[in-house]
Structures are given as C-alpha cells and as structure tokens.
Scaffold this motif. Structure first.
Motif, PDB file in Angstrom:
ATOM      1  N   LEU A  19       0.823  -1.211   0.000  1.00  0.00           N
ATOM      2  CA  LEU A  19       0.000   0.000   0.000  1.00  0.00           C
ATOM      3  C   LEU A  19       0.858   1.263   0.000  1.00  0.00           C
ATOM      4  N   ILE A  20       2.020   1.209   0.650  1.00  0.00           N
ATOM      5  CA  ILE A  20       2.909   2.385   0.616  1.00  0.00           C
ATOM      6  C   ILE A  20       3.695   2.414  -0.692  1.00  0.00           C
ATOM      7  N   ALA A  21       4.091   1.227  -1.175  1.00  0.00           N
ATOM      8  CA  ALA A  21       4.993   1.165  -2.335  1.00  0.00           C
ATOM      9  C   ALA A  21       4.339   1.710  -3.604  1.00  0.00           C
ATOM     10  N   ILE A  22       3.027   1.525  -3.766  1.00  0.00           N
ATOM     11  CA  ILE A  22       2.385   1.955  -5.018  1.00  0.00           C
ATOM     12  C   ILE A  22       2.464   3.478  -5.189  1.00  0.00           C
ATOM     13  N   PRO A  23       1.977   4.269  -4.204  1.00  0.00           N
ATOM     14  CA  PRO A  23       2.143   5.726  -4.372  1.00  0.00           C
ATOM     15  C   PRO A  23       3.602   6.170  -4.325  1.00  0.00           C
ATOM     16  N   LEU A  24       4.434   5.478  -3.523  1.00  0.00           N
ATOM     17  CA  LEU A  24       5.844   5.847  -3.450  1.00  0.00           C
ATOM     18  C   LEU A  24       6.521   5.645  -4.806  1.00  0.00           C
ATOM     19  N   GLY A  25       6.161   4.556  -5.471  1.00  0.00           N
ATOM     20  CA  GLY A  25       6.738   4.285  -6.781  1.00  0.00           C
ATOM     21  C   GLY A  25       6.367   5.371  -7.788  1.00  0.00           C
ATOM     22  N   GLY A 275       6.551   1.345 -14.152  1.00  0.00           N
ATOM     23  CA  GLY A 275       5.235   1.444 -14.776  1.00  0.00           C
ATOM     24  C   GLY A 275       4.863   2.883 -15.072  1.00  0.00           C
ATOM     25  N   TYR A 276       5.188   3.773 -14.131  1.00  0.00           N
ATOM     26  CA  TYR A 276       4.853   5.184 -14.303  1.00  0.00           C
ATOM     27  C   TYR A 276       5.699   5.820 -15.394  1.00  0.00           C
ATOM     28  N   MET A 277       7.018   5.551 -15.358  1.00  0.00           N
ATOM     29  CA  MET A 277       7.916   6.220 -16.295  1.00  0.00           C
ATOM     30  C   MET A 277       7.697   5.752 -17.733  1.00  0.00           C
ATOM     31  N   LEU A 278       7.349   4.476 -17.899  1.00  0.00           N
ATOM     32  CA  LEU A 278       7.112   3.961 -19.248  1.00  0.00           C
ATOM     33  C   LEU A 278       5.657   4.105 -19.657  1.00  0.00           C
ATOM     34  N   LYS A 281       1.333   0.606 -16.985  1.00  0.00           N
ATOM     35  CA  LYS A 281       0.900   0.146 -15.666  1.00  0.00           C
ATOM     36  C   LYS A 281       0.675  -1.350 -15.651  1.00  0.00           C
ATOM     37  N   LYS A 282       0.160  -1.870 -16.783  1.00  0.00           N
ATOM     38  CA  LYS A 282      -0.154  -3.297 -16.813  1.00  0.00           C
ATOM     39  C   LYS A 282       1.124  -4.129 -16.699  1.00  0.00           C
ATOM     40  N   LEU A 283       2.179  -3.660 -17.375  1.00  0.00           N
ATOM     41  CA  LEU A 283       3.460  -4.360 -17.292  1.00  0.00           C
ATOM     42  C   LEU A 283       3.956  -4.382 -15.839  1.00  0.00           C
ATOM     43  N   ALA A 284       3.809  -3.233 -15.160  1.00  0.00           N
ATOM     44  CA  ALA A 284       4.243  -3.164 -13.765  1.00  0.00           C
ATOM     45  C   ALA A 284       3.499  -4.201 -12.930  1.00  0.00           C
ATOM     46  N   THR A 533       1.325  -9.728 -20.425  1.00  0.00           N
ATOM     47  CA  THR A 533       0.219 -10.677 -20.301  1.00  0.00           C
ATOM     48  C   THR A 533       0.618 -11.779 -19.337  1.00  0.00           C
ATOM     49  N   PRO A 534      -0.370 -12.424 -18.713  1.00  0.00           N
ATOM     50  CA  PRO A 534      -0.049 -13.544 -17.810  1.00  0.00           C
ATOM     51  C   PRO A 534       0.704 -14.662 -18.523  1.00  0.00           C
ATOM     52  N   THR A 535       0.409 -14.892 -19.790  1.00  0.00           N
ATOM     53  CA  THR A 535       1.114 -15.954 -20.533  1.00  0.00           C
ATOM     54  C   THR A 535       2.609 -15.691 -20.520  1.00  0.00           C
ATOM     55  N   PHE A 536       2.967 -14.443 -20.811  1.00  0.00           N
ATOM     56  CA  PHE A 536       4.384 -14.123 -20.822  1.00  0.00           C
ATOM     57  C   PHE A 536       4.969 -14.225 -19.409  1.00  0.00           C
TER      58      PHE A 536
END
Lengths: 567, 192
Positions: A19-25, A275-278, A281-284, A533-536
């Motif tokens: 919960l802290i890491a998501i906004p911190l990231g 995820g933010y810089m690129l 978000k889905k990849l993150a 994707t989950p497959t990858f």
C-alpha cells in the motif's frame, strides 16, 4: 491464539508495504522524470547547491558508457575512502571503546562489501568498529543504494518507445535518490526507532550490575540513524554483530514490522516507478505479480518448517509449540523470523533478525534460492536489472518457439544482446559454484589447516560455504554465520566475487538497454509477442526456474537436501 | 579521466557531509528530545541503572530464568550458537539443557518444557521468554521464596507483553521486569 497473531503480523507486513509502495513508486517516477513534487520548494535549492559543489551540470545528457564511467569512478573513490578509514580507525576520533583498526584483508572485504551494497560482515560492529567507522559505513549504505537506483533508471529510460532515446544524467538521478527518497524516509524511520528504544548516542560501553549481581558491559552507539538506511537501501550491514536480532537494533514487534517493511519497500516501489515512467501500468502489475508469486513460493515452506520446529528435538520428547527457536528471539517468534529470512534474501538486503545457520535444512535452502534467483523484488535498482535479463531470455525463447524475431517492447533482440544477457545470466552460477568448489577442495584436502572454517560438520558445513558464496555473488550479505570467514582466504575470495557480481550485472543490462534504445521502433502488430500478459509471465517464471534452479540443484543436493534426508 | 575523477571526489565529500554528518546530527538532535534521550530504555532498580531491553542472565533458583545464551549474556559481544539443526554435538547440548531443566523442575514433564528455555537466542541477549516458559517455573520459585503459586501466576499475568495492537505478533514476558516485580512482591509479602 498466539499463532494467529503471528500470522496476522506477517500478512500485515506485506499488505502495508504494498500500500505504501504503489504511491511511493509513482512519486519516484515523478522525481526521476523531473516532474513537480511536494518537496520541491525545499529541495530544489538544496539539489542545485549540491550540483554546484560537485561541479557538474545536471542537464547534460549522458550516453550509456558515460553513465558507467561515472559509476565506476565514484565507486573507486569510495573504495579508497573506505580503506583509509577502516585501516586507521584506532587513530581517529569517535572511538570511545578503543576498538582497533582493521587488518588489510578484512578492510578489503569490508570496503568492497559496503560499496557494492552487499554488506557481508566478517566482523562484529561492537568490537571491531569505531563510531566514526560506523558513520562512514553508513554513508556507503546511502550512496551504494543510490547508485543502484540511478543506474536502473537509465535502463528504464532506455526502454521507452522511440529511437535514439536520451538516457539522462547520472548525477541527477543519484542526487535526487539521496535527497528525495532515501534521506526523507530514513529520517522518518530513525525517529520511529528512537521512540521505541533504539539508542542514538556517542557514549561508549556502559558497565552495569545485573539484578543477579553480575557485572556486564553494554555496547551502544549511534544505532537509530544506521538501522534506518541499513533496512531501506537493501544494504543489511548491522551495527552490532547479531544485526536486527540485537535488542537495541530491533527492540520490539512493532520495530520488527517497520524494519521488515523497509526491506522490500523500495524494491517493490521501483516496479511501479517503471510502470509510471514507461506509462505501462499493466506491465508493472505483471512484473509485481511474478515477483510476488516467487516470493510467496519461498515464504510458505520456510514459515511452515520453522513453525513446525526442529524434528530432532521433537524426538527428545519436547513439544515444539513455539517452533524452531534456536537462533531466534522470543519477541519476534518463529513466523516473523522465517518471513524476514525470505524477505531479506530475495531482495539482496541481507540483514537478519534470526540466525539462518540454525534454520531447518530446507528453510536454509529457500533462503539460498532467494539469493540464487536474486530477482524477486531484488536489490534496490539491481534487482530490476536481474529481472530485465530474465525478460530478455524469455522473449528470446518465446520468439524461437513461435518462429518470430524476438522483440522486447518494440525493439529487436539480436545476437549481441543475447550474448551479453547469457554472460550476465551465467556469471552468477559460475561465481557461486566455482567459489564453493575451490573452498570445498581446500577444506577436503587440507582438513587440519582449514579445520577452523566450519563450525558444523558434514552436509551443513558444505551449506555454510555454499551460502557464503551465494550471498557474496547475490550482493546480499546475510550469512550462515557458523562459517568463520574472517580469514585472508575468505576475505579476499569474497571480495573478488562481490566486485564482479556487482558491476558485470550492472554493465550488461545497461549495454543491452542502450543498444536496444538505438534501434528502430516497431509498433505492436497482430503477431507481436505482448509482454504484459499472464502468458508471458508464465514464460518468465519458466526461464527463471530453468536458469537459476537447475544450475544450482546439484549443489543444493549436496548441502541442504542431503542434510534434510540425513535425519 | 579528469572529467570523471574530480566530480567523483567532490561528490564523495559532499555526501560524506550530508549523510554522515548532517543526517546523523538531525537524528541525534531528535534523540535528545525523546523520552530516552538517545539512550537505550532504562529502568532504575533501587538506585541501580539497568537496560530493560537488554537481556540479563538469570539462572538462580529464586528468579525466573532467562533463555540459554551462546555468549553468556555478554552485552559487549552479542551472538548466537550458529549450530545446524541436526548437528550431533548441538543435539547433545540440547539434551543436557533438558536434563538440567528437569533436575530443577521435577514437577514438569519433558513434553511441557518450552522450547525457548532449552535453545539459545539469536542475539544471546534475548530479554524475553514465552508466557508458557514463565508459568512453568512458578512452582520452583514459589517453593524457594515461600510464596503461593497463585500469587506468582497473577504476577506473570500482569506482566505479559500482549501482541502489538492486540493482534500482531507473539505474547511474551520481559524477564528482568518480571524479576524486579518478583523481588518487590517477595519483600512486601514477607514484610506483612
């Protein structure tokens, strides 16, 4: 029920961290992109002042070789400074306990250990370090972490869409990591520790009389400031010998929760920074999912074995109601200790709140696997670089399977990238296995000369040596501390391994990323292999298992697995 | 080369000042306004200063025992046994710990001996024992001190450190706190 509250504690430590890491990231992404953040008012002038003192222009774009040159040069200067301080502590101020200077081989090991973010310690702080020495080692805990994060940002910048991408300025990332991420969080952590009884004093040892009438000396020191960055920067170098098992370094369950969260806070946040810089978000989330799955696959067996307790002691008729308590502290319990062991090994932190040498054989193996894979969250910055190598390999293998040119985020992976990726991927098993093989050869052929190395016989003794090289090569720093590693041979061998294992896995991914960033961008089409994707995700897990687990399985069989079946 | 060398030296010194001096000074300054003044938590026992977080050796029959320690509670050289779980010498030492525990606690069945009372802690300075480990010692202490076991049991209940916020982590008792309270209880009981 006591065991339920131990379980709730562990679950809370994970959820709070995420919960802290998501906004911190996200915040860190803004920091590294140079976007506005709320600390700007204070910190913009500070940063400008620092750039001026260093004498650089933070707006100058650097190519990947310039980034690497800056990194290597600052590390060289840090090495010189560390050697000078460690070998002269006895003559320098802030040494109330009159501890000696380090001999050369130990100083060599310790200097490399701290600049490479490893923090293997072949000494105990309370008897081998002055307070000045500790404060200089604390500096390295900040700047080694900051350099790892800075270099991972270079790779992230190179992963963007487009061609001839700018890679930014190393000093800019480095300074911002220190002033806007590490220092503010450390101040908060240190204050929490202060209010919970972690000392912060320059007084030397105190002599007291115990209630039973014994006279004892109690070591203390400027611990609170030190522990904060040790936990946050995936460093792990303890102030006292027993690290965070020491009651003055980790006095209660609350501080234990805070310290555990600090272990993987930044490694998790950095996934979301990417995820933010690129803007992916889905990849993150996919990367976070894979890493978390790997983490849980190691945590669950370790906890269940430590909570079940020592089967050999159970045979003596003892009811192991609290679990395996040898080398553990009552205030944490066996569950939080087992959880910490995996958190600290997957992230290359290496601080401990329990002694891994006394863990059950297969829990010790899980800790080793965490370091052998070294990419489930991983060290600050460098964990992502290790994961990046696994991504390249997974893309390549998937490409071969479907008969298409492998692409990563729109860039073709070709022979040169694959060569570098394979060298980096094989370096880690090479360093661990050859190191352990040489040590085992020496021990087996000169049993008298090296008898003092191992404090446990048989399979477990082999595990102690295997663990030591695994920890050195993963830049982790935790130990099977029964190994008496403060000898010239171990100090030098470990030192060389730590150096190679720090810089080659940094240079490799940066070179690959830079090479890809120069290539033509191919927009995603119907036949493109989508990596978010989950497959990858399953492909990456398969690659990790093939590369890491299979390289190490024979060695693990000789150590922890044989020990497990021996009883 | 010079393009990299001089900034590297200057950077190192700038951060030496920032991280080793300024940051340390900030935390040290905050420490001065905390309740402990930057020192480890202190309790005063009849004018004598003791550190409540740093475990002490208690092996006398009139006290609640603390855990075995690989460093004999030397708080200037803390450490663990680092013995492997199936090491035969180690298992012999555990058997010896069990035997000596049984000698001092003839009323306790072997299966009820708490594991923390026969294994060494990670720091060698563990200040705590489990609640079971405290309860199991009640009869011995009651006998030596000529107190009623019920009094000791309620003393333990009063000194339990409950899980953090009531839900996180184990419950335990701090051995030094408990023994200080035990001395007080003994004194007031026998004074009557």
């Amino acid at each position: 029920m006591q065991s339920y509250s131990e379980l709730y504690g562990v679950i809370a430590m994970f959820i709070i961290a995420v919960l802290i890491a998501i906004p911190l990231g996200r915040y860190m992404g803004k920091v590294f992109l140079g976007e506005d953040t709320w600390l700007d008012v204070v910190l913009n002038p500070v940063d400008r002042f620092i750039y001026r003192l260093i004498g650089i222009d933070e707006n100058v774009e650097m190519n990947w070789k310039q980034h690497i040159k800056v990194l290597l040069m600052i590390n060289f200067i840090w090495f010189v400074l560390a050697m000078l301080v460690l070998t002269n502590m006895a003559h320098l101020p802030f040494n109330p306990d009159h501890n000696p200077s380090m001999p050369l081989d130990l100083a060599f090991n310790t200097a490399i250990s701290f600049i490479t973010n490893t923090n293997i310690q072949h000494y105990a702080g309370e008897t081998a370090m002055s307070y000045l020495g500790q404060l200089v080692l604390m500096l390295f805990q900040f700047i080694s972490a900051a350099s790892g994060i800075a270099i991972s940002i270079v790779v992230i910048k190179a992963m963007k869409e487009g061609i001839n991408l700018p890679l930014g300025n190393f000093y800019f990332y480095f300074v911002r990591t220190c002033t806007r991420v590490l220092l503010p969080i450390c101040i908060v952590l240190a204050i929490i520790f202060l209010y919970n009884g972690v000392p912060m004093t320059f007084q030397g040892k105190d002599t007291i009389t115990t209630l039973q009438g014994d006279t004892v000396q109690v070591s203390k020191g400027p611990v609170a400031a030190f522990v904060a960055i040790k936990q946050l920067g995936t460093n792990g170098g303890g102030f006292f010998g027993p690290n965070s098992a020491h009651p003055l370094e980790n006095p209660n369950y609350f501080t234990n929760m805070v310290e555990t969260i600090a272990i993987y806070l930044l490694p998790i946040a950095l996934i979301f920074t990417m995820g933010y810089m690129l803007n992916r978000k889905k990849l993150a989330w996919i990367v976070f999912g894979i890493m978390t799955l790997g983490f849980i696959l190691l945590v669950v067996p370790t906890i269940s074995m430590e909570v079940r307790g020592n089967t050999a002691i159970a045979k003596m008729g003892i009811n192991n109601i609290s679990g395996n308590m040898e080398g553990k502290e009552v205030r944490f319990g066996s569950m939080a200790s087992a959880y910490w062991a995996i958190a600290t090994t997957v992230t290359s932190n290496g601080s401990v709140n329990a002694m891994h040498d006394s863990f059950m054989p297969l829990s010790g193996m899980c800790a080793m696997l965490g370091m052998m894979i070294n990419a489930f969250y991983g060290g600050v910055g460098v964990g992502f670089l290790n994961f990046y190598i696994f991504m390249i390999l997974a893309v390549f293998i998937s490409g071969l399977m479907v008969g298409r040119t492998p692409e990563l985020l729109g860039k073709k992976i070709e022979a040169r990238e694959m060569q570098i990726a394979m060298i980096v991927a094989l370096l880690h098993p090479f360093l661990i296995l050859t190191g352990t093989a040489i040590a085992s050869y020496l021990y087996a052929h000169h049993p008298e000369q090296y008898a003092a190395w191992l404090s446990n016989p048989g399979y477990h003794g082999f595990s102690e040596m295997l663990y030591e090289f695994t920890s050195a090569s993963a830049n982790n720093g935790s130990e099977f501390a029964g190994l008496n590693a403060n000898t010239a041979w171990w100090n030098i061998a470990d030192g060389i391994v730590m150096l190679l294992a720090r810089f080659i896995p940094i240079i490799g991914p940066v070179a690959i990323a830079a090479s890809l960033s120069q290539k033509k961008y191919i927009p995603a089409g119907a036949g493109t292999l989508q990596i978010d994707t989950p497959t990858f995700g399953i492909m990456i897990i398969a690659v990790i298992i093939i590369i890491a687990a299979l390289s190490f399985f024979p060695a693990l069989t000789l150590g922890p697995v044989a020990e497990y079946f021996s009883f | 080369m010079k393009t990299y060398l001089f900034p590297a030296i200057r950077l190192t010194f700038v951060f030496l000042v920032l991280c080793s001096i300024i940051y340390t000074a900030i935390i040290w300054g905050v420490a001065k306004i905390t309740p402990n003044n930057g020192e480890p938590a202190i309790i005063n026992v009849q004018g004598k200063r003791m550190y409540s977080d740093v475990g002490q050796k208690f092996d006398a029959d009139q006290y609640f025992w603390s855990r075995p320690s690989a460093v004999n509670y030397n708080a200037a050289a803390a450490g663990a046994s680092n013995k492997g779980p199936y090491n035969t010498d180690y298992l012999k030492s555990i058997q010896a710990n069990i035997d000596s525990f049984v000698i001092h606690h003839p009323d306790v069945a072997v299966k009820n001996i708490p594991i923390d009372m026969i294994t060494a802690s990670a720091s060698g300075l563990d200040p705590d024992i489990t609640v079971q480990a405290a309860n199991i010692q009640v009869n011995r202490i009651a006998h030596v001190r000529n107190l009623q076991p019920g009094l000791l049991q309620s003393l333990i209940q009063q000194h339990i450190h409950h899980p953090f916020l009531g839900i996180f982590g184990p419950a335990y008792v701090n051995v030094l706190e408990l023994n200080v309270a035990l001395n007080d209880l003994s004194a007031s009981y026998h004074a009557q």
